[in-house]
Design an enzyme around this catalytic site. Structure first.
Site, short mmCIF file in Angstrom:
data_model
loop_
_atom_site.label_atom_id
_atom_site.label_comp_id
_atom_site.label_asym_id
_atom_site.label_seq_id
_atom_site.Cartn_x
_atom_site.Cartn_y
_atom_site.Cartn_z
N ARG A 61 3.24 36.29 18.53
CA ARG A 61 3.21 34.90 18.11
C ARG A 61 4.46 34.21 18.64
NH1 ARG A 61 1.33 33.06 12.13
NH2 ARG A 61 -0.44 34.38 12.64
N SER A 163 -2.78 30.75 13.72
CA SER A 163 -3.05 30.48 12.30
C SER A 163 -2.50 29.12 11.89
CB SER A 163 -2.49 31.62 11.45
OG SER A 163 -2.94 31.50 10.13
N ASP A 322 -7.14 28.48 11.22
CA ASP A 322 -8.05 29.53 11.72
C ASP A 322 -8.97 30.05 10.61
OD1 ASP A 322 -5.93 30.88 10.44
OD2 ASP A 322 -6.25 32.69 11.64
N ASP A 324 -8.68 31.66 7.82
CA ASP A 324 -8.62 32.96 7.14
C ASP A 324 -7.94 32.85 5.78
OD1 ASP A 324 -6.01 32.68 8.09
OD2 ASP A 324 -5.88 34.72 8.92
N THR A 400 3.42 44.47 2.25
CA THR A 400 3.03 43.08 2.50
C THR A 400 2.22 42.96 3.78
OG1 THR A 400 5.19 42.59 1.63
CG2 THR A 400 3.98 40.75 2.54
N LYS A 438 -8.17 39.06 5.56
CA LYS A 438 -8.38 37.89 4.71
C LYS A 438 -9.42 36.97 5.34
CE LYS A 438 -4.03 35.89 6.42
NZ LYS A 438 -3.53 37.05 7.16
#
Length: 613
Positions: A61, A163, A322, A324, A400, A438
């Site tokens: 990213r 995202s 996106d 999600d 996480t 997700k």
């Protein structure tokens, strides 16, 4: 992703720039680099060429633009060549099974980069090696990629998306053949293969030719049909949905979600949500919002609230670009809007998934509940643990990130267990085992049905949340972050907590007036709650993460972010059922947070910037 500074000086920089100009065939990025060289813009060149984007478990990213530090045609080709080589080594049947590639609507006209362009270049790389590619013909939500990997039994999936990041960014997210995001050691293996395949292969630039190849397939229609068929297994109250008078507003925040959420509501026989006109079509400029992130709460939802007021709607739903993630807000009796936190929506959806499961399995529930699982990440609310304890199903905590929950869910499914629900506090929900990540599209339809059902009982989401807390114990959370661009400051802040009394591995025993009963450090692997002081969850020395458990039922985790210059904190006060003095619980948590900020973060001394209001 942090860009490092150019330590090796001019010669190394010159070498990288020369190599770049030999390899890059995108006229826009070539001329951007040539202009920087002509102008002697050393700082700008350093920013673009000082360090290659790091390929991690979340893939890539970074900002779109020229150079090895950015997302562009050449770095996409290089990344995909490495990924393709790694897959060839990992799967003997890659050429039979193939891969899927999806993309969002992001674009960066100055550099000629964009999600669709990057996806077609990635497809060209695989096709040049004889690998079948299922390339979506149009934008899709991120969850469609893992769904397609599982549905078609493919070796891997790639989603080109950043995202909810700012508009200049893009990303490259990777799924393994189990339908979940990659975890170690695949990231290191792929990163190594990228380094070994930096020279573009002859056909890698031939996106136009590749798009005509017989190896190219378009999964758009099939995935659309199969996905909406699959999520209907979670529709349990079709008659209520059909007759529901609840009005819901939906925004896709200039992303991909609009058409897919409309289809999901239709699949559940819910009335179509009112779409926010100004935000429903994909727009890479995200013109109506400062940040396209529904987690930032009200600012992103301003237009949604205005539409809801005009239409008399009581609920607002928002997806990130996106699709999600899912945010939900509800109009209160007072006329104010309440935006639910990720933890609150996690409590509501977790309760609802179990309630529906119990109704569906009333005859066998007593035995079947023993093979039922829910998951959440370690920085998310412990509310599912409280529900699991009382109802008799299993609850597990992971590190996480959905990559951990997706992979753990796959392990459990392979053992014939039922994974009913997983969530993380960053508004991410997995309500269906068909997508091991997700999914804001299925979550929107399932939340729509829950809202319609509760309306028949004259109950709002807020009232139901209170009922959950009264039955299973109040769980009050407060999460935020500080911004810090200095890695040395971050390191010394965490090292101070590890050597609190001056001795090594001497963690604090109290924080202000609050006594600490346990410490878990997932950077070093220390956990004072375990007999051998060794943490059960995997540890990672490359990121900072310490969790403090307090004698008053409080839990606080401090951690660094993998993708942003932030030190985040997550705090929660878990009360026993029956303790419903909410004002007192909130004050106790506020005091605890103040003590943590003052004693552990020391924002003045460390020059930390608070989260912008």
């Amino acid at each position: 992703m942090e860009n490092g500074s150019c330590a090796a000086g001019g010669t190394e920089l010159d070498r990288e720039v020369r190599l770049w100009l030999q390899r890059d065939k995108n006229p826009k990025t070539v001329s951007m680099v040539q202009d920087m060289v002509k102008e002697g813009a050393t700082e700008a060149l350093k920013k673009c060429f000082s360090s290659r984007m790091e390929f991690g478990t979340a893939g890539l990213r970074a900002a779109m633009g020229p150079g090895i530090s950015c997302m562009n045609d050449l770095t996409i080709i290089q990344t995909t060549q490495g990924f393709c080589r790694y897959l060839e080594e990992s799967f003997g049947n890659l050429k039979e099974r193939g891969v899927v590639i999806g993309y969002d609507a992001r674009a960066h006209p100055p550099s000629g980069g964009g999600s669709k362009r990057f996806a077609s270049l990635a497809a060209a790389v695989f096709i040049s090696r004889g690998v079948p590619v299922h390339l979506f013909s149009d934008i899709t939500p991120t969850p469609f990629v893992p769904f397609t990997v599982s549905h078609l039994g493919l070796c891997a999936g790639i989603m080109v998306t950043a995202s909810h990041n700012p508009k200049q960014d893009n990303g490259y997210k990777v799924y393994w053949d189990n339908g979940a995001q990659i975890v170690a050691p695949h990231d290191k293996g792929i990163a190594k293969a990228i380094e070994e395949n930096l020279e573009p292969w002859p056909e890698s630039w031939n996106a136009e030719e590749a798009l005509k190849s017989s190896l190219l397939k378009n999964p758009y229609e099939d995935t659309n049909t199969q996905y909406f068929k699959a999520i209907q297994k979670h529709c349990h109250h079709r008659d209520i949905n059909k007759s529901s008078e609840v009005k819901i507003v939906h925004t896709s925040v200039h992303g991909v979600g609009h058409a897919f959420v409309q289809s999901a509501f239709k699949a559940f026989d819910l009335h179509a949500p009112y779409a926010v006109e100004e935000q429903k079509d994909p727009d890479p400029e995200f013109p109506t919002v400062k940040y396209p992130n529904p987690e930032e709460g009200e600012g992103v939802l301003t237009l949604s609230f205005a539409l809801a007021e005009r239409e008399g709607a009581t609920v607002v739903m928002a997806n990130d670009p996106d699709a999600d993630r899912l945010a939900v807000a509800e109009k209160q009796e007072s006329g104010q809007w309440r935006v639910f936190s990720g933890n609150e929506l996690g409590a509501l959806l977790g309760w609802w998934m179990f309630y529906c499961w119990k109704q569906q399995n009333s005859d066998t529930a007593a035995a079947a509940v023993k093979s039922l699982y829910m998951l959440s990440s370690t920085v998310s609310s412990k509310i599912l643990r409280a529900i699991a304890l009382k109802e008799g199903f299993h609850f597990e905590e992971t590190l996480t990130g959905f990559k951990w929950m997706g992979n753990r869910a796959r392990d459990l499914l392979d053992q014939d267990k039922t994974v009913l629900f997983a969530f993380e506090e960053a508004i991410g929900y997995m309500c269906s085992p068909f997508v091991l990540d997700k999914d804001g599209v299925s979550a929107a339809a399932i939340a729509g049905e829950m809202i319609s059902y509760l309306a028949t009982k004259k109950t709002s989401l807020s009232q139901q949340l209170t009922a959950i807390y009264q039955e299973y114990g109040y769980h009050i959370t407060k999460n935020s972050y500080f911004i810090c661009h200095d890695q040395d400051v971050i390191r010394s802040l965490f090292e101070r907590l590890r050597n609190y009394s001056g001795k090594k591995d001497s963690y604090p025993a109290e924080c202000g007036r609050f006594s600490i009963s346990a410490v878990r450090d997932l950077t070093t692997g220390h956990d004072s709650n375990q007999p051998d002081n060794k943490a059960i969850l995997p540890t990672s020395s490359s990121s900072q993460m310490i969790t403090f458990t307090f004698s008053n039922g409080g839990v606080a985790t401090m951690r660094t972010s993998g993708t942003e210059p932030k030190i985040k904190y997550y705090t929660e006060l878990c009360a026993a059922p029956g303790n419903s003095d909410v004002a007192q619980l909130k004050k106790e948590l506020d005091d605890l947070v103040d003590a943590i900020v003052e004693n552990f973060f020391e924002p003045e001394k460390n020059k930390l910037q608070p989260k912008p209001e």
